[in-house]
Design a protein around this motif. Structure first.
Motif, mmCIF file in Angstrom:
data_model
loop_
_atom_site.group_PDB
_atom_site.id
_atom_site.type_symbol
_atom_site.label_atom_id
_atom_site.label_comp_id
_atom_site.label_asym_id
_atom_site.label_seq_id
_atom_site.Cartn_x
_atom_site.Cartn_y
_atom_site.Cartn_z
ATOM 1 N N LEU A 106 -14.337 -25.408 -24.383
ATOM 2 C CA LEU A 106 -13.887 -26.385 -25.536
ATOM 3 C C LEU A 106 -14.137 -27.784 -25.041
ATOM 4 C CD1 LEU A 106 -12.131 -26.191 -28.219
ATOM 5 C CD2 LEU A 106 -10.342 -26.963 -26.650
ATOM 6 N N GLN A 107 -13.967 -27.977 -23.945
ATOM 7 C CA GLN A 107 -14.040 -29.306 -22.987
ATOM 8 C C GLN A 107 -15.698 -29.650 -23.233
ATOM 9 O OE1 GLN A 107 -13.078 -30.014 -19.127
ATOM 10 N NE2 GLN A 107 -12.821 -32.122 -19.200
ATOM 11 N N ARG A 108 -16.409 -28.681 -22.695
ATOM 12 C CA ARG A 108 -17.917 -28.882 -22.896
ATOM 13 C C ARG A 108 -18.149 -29.399 -24.286
ATOM 14 N NH1 ARG A 108 -19.132 -24.643 -20.287
ATOM 15 N NH2 ARG A 108 -19.640 -23.389 -22.182
ATOM 16 N N ASP A 109 -17.632 -28.566 -25.660
ATOM 17 C CA ASP A 109 -18.203 -28.907 -26.682
ATOM 18 C C ASP A 109 -17.819 -30.061 -27.174
ATOM 19 O OD1 ASP A 109 -18.914 -26.216 -26.780
ATOM 20 O OD2 ASP A 109 -17.371 -25.450 -27.901
ATOM 21 N N LEU A 110 -16.592 -30.463 -26.593
ATOM 22 C CA LEU A 110 -16.162 -31.780 -27.159
ATOM 23 C C LEU A 110 -17.057 -32.948 -26.621
ATOM 24 C CD1 LEU A 110 -12.106 -31.884 -26.579
ATOM 25 C CD2 LEU A 110 -13.406 -32.354 -28.796
ATOM 26 N N LYS A 111 -17.378 -32.725 -25.162
ATOM 27 C CA LYS A 111 -18.244 -33.729 -24.704
ATOM 28 C C LYS A 111 -19.671 -33.741 -25.102
ATOM 29 C CE LYS A 111 -16.656 -34.135 -19.746
ATOM 30 N NZ LYS A 111 -16.920 -33.600 -18.678
ATOM 31 N N GLU A 112 -20.129 -32.411 -25.648
ATOM 32 C CA GLU A 112 -21.457 -32.662 -26.357
ATOM 33 C C GLU A 112 -21.214 -33.332 -27.510
ATOM 34 O OE1 GLU A 112 -22.583 -28.636 -26.584
ATOM 35 O OE2 GLU A 112 -23.148 -28.443 -24.400
#
Lengths: 484, 215
Positions: A106-112
């Motif tokens: 989820l955090q990765r998605d947010l960062k992207e």
């Protein structure tokens, strides 16, 4: 015989005889007054003291019982709260492992998403149009005085036209660049929306976790109160226990009715299987067999609930590892299925027997030979379904049974404590009444012998009066002698 | 410890004993049917009583129907007898078979010239005692006028030992109408004979009171 003895003095005059007896009795009572008073008072006091002692012992027992009740209540309460807290932690664990395990992705998605938005934002930044380099040249040419020269005028006109053309081209480029920027900003919108949704779902999960943590906090407070053995905790648990007792008793009585219905379904066909005239310990064997089947079903239900972890009536089962508990679950479920099928067939057989009985009654009353008993399908199917479902319904008896057993310990303890208190009060009251009775008997005793007592009092008064007179005379003589 | 074990063993044995003991609450009924004189024409009434008995008796009970003829102390006079199976469905089938047998007999009743009631009673007592039932009943469907063949001895006391004897449909004879005391004396004599033998006696002429026959 008694009357003869009563009239011994003057048999012809019973009244006189009775009077003599009365006088004699009063005389004897008067003589024995002091020891009789002592005996009555002593007996009353002894009984009073003994009963007080008994009342004290009962109160002591009541106190001990109350203390024990309190301990049991708190222990049960502690166990219940521990189970609840354990359950809450399990829920939190499930929540965390289910929802928050995907947090890194989820955090990765947010960062992207943020990176993309940032990139687009940078791209969409407005670059101010640079002024053309040759503007200064034009300004210098424009400042050349014309002096009515057509050449200058033409040059300036050309410059103006070129400038205008250039300005139009720049304006078009500027508009195009703005359009591209707007397109880029428009492209950002889904990312923003997705980002918003992701954040909302995260918020929801966090809120659920927060709610669970609040529940755990409340339960922990309750647990702390129980551990501290506060009166508040005892009162709460006691009230909860009473409520549980009545609710579980109600559900149990409904279950008992269900059991009776089950018994009625099975008892008649059981006669066909074990015979109608054999008895076990004075009870028809068919009834015993029917009760046995129901008892087995209920027991299987108890073990089933225990293996699933719904109830904790048997610590051995709850302490087993999951694999063994699973085995118990499947075994008891198989038992239940088998017994439910047996019951279903017995219910069908019951209907057949009823139809057969109806046929024989018709045969004997109308002399009509019925070859095949008429079996109506709706009641047959209904009874079969009922016979199949009831064993599974009885399985759930385990839940109210557990509550009933646990709460009845508290309720019985409370009732016994109350009875002991009442008994202690009654014993104490009896002691007090006996003491008062002793005093009353002493007064009645004196009332019976009031005549000699009155005479004694008069004699004493006279004696004391004469002594006082002698004393007064003596004092007068002494006074007159002194005067002389 | 040994004592405890001993007590446990004794208790278990007593429990098993009480468990295996079958309760003797079965009933046995023996019905005697007079086949002399006009009684052959009253088979319909007897049929009604048999139906009532079949409806009332259940698993484990016994029922026998026998005729009273010239010499009734014989197994040959038993028209049908049955001890109902312990399974209700089987018992119902037996009831059907019993009634069919009785019905067949009813179609061809032969008139008897003598009425050996005593012989029939002796046969009934023998049968009832063999059943081992706790509640034994003899039903006599007759006018109770005994007529014995010459040479037959029947004037001796009979041991009824708790058997209930019920006389059904005791019709009045022509001579009874002339002198009713004959009828009353006849009934009284049978009553005395039964009660002297340790049995109980009852007369039921109104079939509305059949409900009192069986417990």
């Amino acid at each position: 015989m008694t009357s003869d003895f009563l009239y011994i003095w003057f048999p012809q005059q019973p009244a006189v005889s009775i009077l003599i007896w009365a006088v004699l009795a009063i005389f004897l009572m008067y003589i024995a007054r002091t020891p009789a008073h002592q005996a009555l008072c002593g007996a009353a006091r002894s009984l009073h003291n003994a009963l007080r002692l008994i009342a004290r012992s009962i109160m002591l027992a009541e106190n001990q019982l109350r203390q024990r009740n309190r301990e049991v209540l708190l222990a049960h309460g502690r166990e219940a709260v521990e189970r609840q807290i354990d359950r809450e932690f399990q829920r939190v664990e499930a929540l965390v492992s289910r929802d928050l395990s995907g947090y890194p992705s989820l955090q990765r998605d947010l960062k992207e998403q943020i990176a993309k938005i940032d990139e687009d934002y940078i791209q969409s930044g407005e670059v101010p149009p640079q002024p053309p380099e040759w503007l200064k040249v034009i300004e210098a040419v424009a400042e050349i005085p014309g002096n009515g020269s057509t050449v200058v005028s033409n040059i300036l006109g050309d410059i103006h036209a070129t400038l205008k053309k250039s300005m139009n081209r720049d304006l078009a480029e500027y508009r195009k660049a703005n359009k591209e920027r707007h397109a880029l900003l428009k492209k950002m919108m889904p990312y923003w929306r997705s980002l918003g949704k992701t954040l909302v779902s995260v918020e929801k999960k966090i809120t659920g976790l927060e709610h669970r943590s609040n529940v755990i906090d409340e339960q922990m407070q309750q647990y702390e109160q129980i551990l501290a053995q506060t009166d508040q905790a005892e009162r709460t648990l006691s009230s909860s226990s009473l409520t549980q007792f009545f609710i579980s008793a109600l559900v149990m009585s409904i279950a008992i009715i269900g059991g009776v219905v089950n018994f009625l379904l099975v008892a008649l066909p059981m006669k066909e299987m074990v015979g109608a005239h054999s008895y076990l310990a004075g009870m028809p064997a068919s009834d015993v067999a029917a009760l046995f089947i129901i008892a087995i079903e209920v027991t299987s239900g108890l073990f089933l609930m225990e293996s699933v972890g719904v109830t904790r009536l048997f610590p051995i089962i709850s302490s087993l590892d999951d694999r063994k508990r699973k085995i118990i679950f499947w075994v008891t479920l198989t038992f239940l299925l088998v017994f439910a099928s047996i019951e279903s067939s017995l219910a069908y057989m019951r209907e057949m027997l009823i139809a057969d009985n109806a046929a024989i009654t018709q045969f004997l009353s109308d002399n009509v030979k019925v070859e095949e008993p008429q079996l109506s399908w709706i009641p047959s199917v209904g009874q079969m379904v009922m016979g199949f479902i009831l064993p599974f319904a009885l399985t759930f008896v385990a839940i109210p049974l557990e509550s009933f057993i646990h709460s009845s310990r508290t309720v019985i303890g409370l009732v016994v404590a109350w009875l002991l208190r009442m008994l202690a009060f009654a014993v104490r009251l009896s002691g007090q009444l006996l003491y008062s009775l002793g005093r009353l008997l002493v007064n009645i005793y004196d009332l019976i012998i009031f005549l000699p007592l009155r005479i004694e009092q008069s004699v004493r008064q006279r004696k004391s009066g004469a002594a006082a007179e002698v004393e007064t005379l003596d004092e007068a003589v002494v006074a007159s002698t002194e005067e002389k | 410890m040994l004592k405890l074990r001993l007590i446990f063993v004794v208790f278990t044995l007593v429990l098993l004993q009480s468990c295996t003991e079958a309760k003797m609450d079965s009933r046995a009924v023996y019905m005697l049917l007079d086949t002399s004189g006009t009684y052959t024409k009253q088979f319909d009434k007897a049929d009604g009583i048999i139906k009532y008995l079949l409806a009332k008796l259940s698993t484990g009970d016994s029922l026998a129907l026998a005729r009273i003829d010239s010499g009734s102390f014989s197994e040959k006079d038993i028209i049908a007898k049955i001890t109902f199976d312990l399974r209700p469905s089987k018992a119902n089938a037996q009831k059907r078979a019993f009634y069919t047998a009785v019905n067949e007999y009813g179609k061809d009743i032969r008139n008897s010239s003598y009425t050996d009631i005593t012989g029939g009673l002796l046969q009934a007592i023998e049968y009832l005692n063999e059943t081992g039932a706790s509640d034994k009943t003899i039903l006599i469907f007759s006018d109770l006028k005994e007529e014995i063949k010459e040479g037959h001895v029947r004037d001796f006391p009979i041991a009824f030992n708790g058997i209930k004897v019920i006389a059904l449909n005791v019709t009045k004879l022509k001579s009874d109408n002339v002198d009713p005391r004959e009828y009353m004396d006849r009934i009284a004599a049978w009553k005395k004979r039964v009660e002297d033998g340790g049995g109980s006696w009852e007369v039921i002429n109104d079939f509305d009171h059949l409900g009192d026959i069986l417990k």
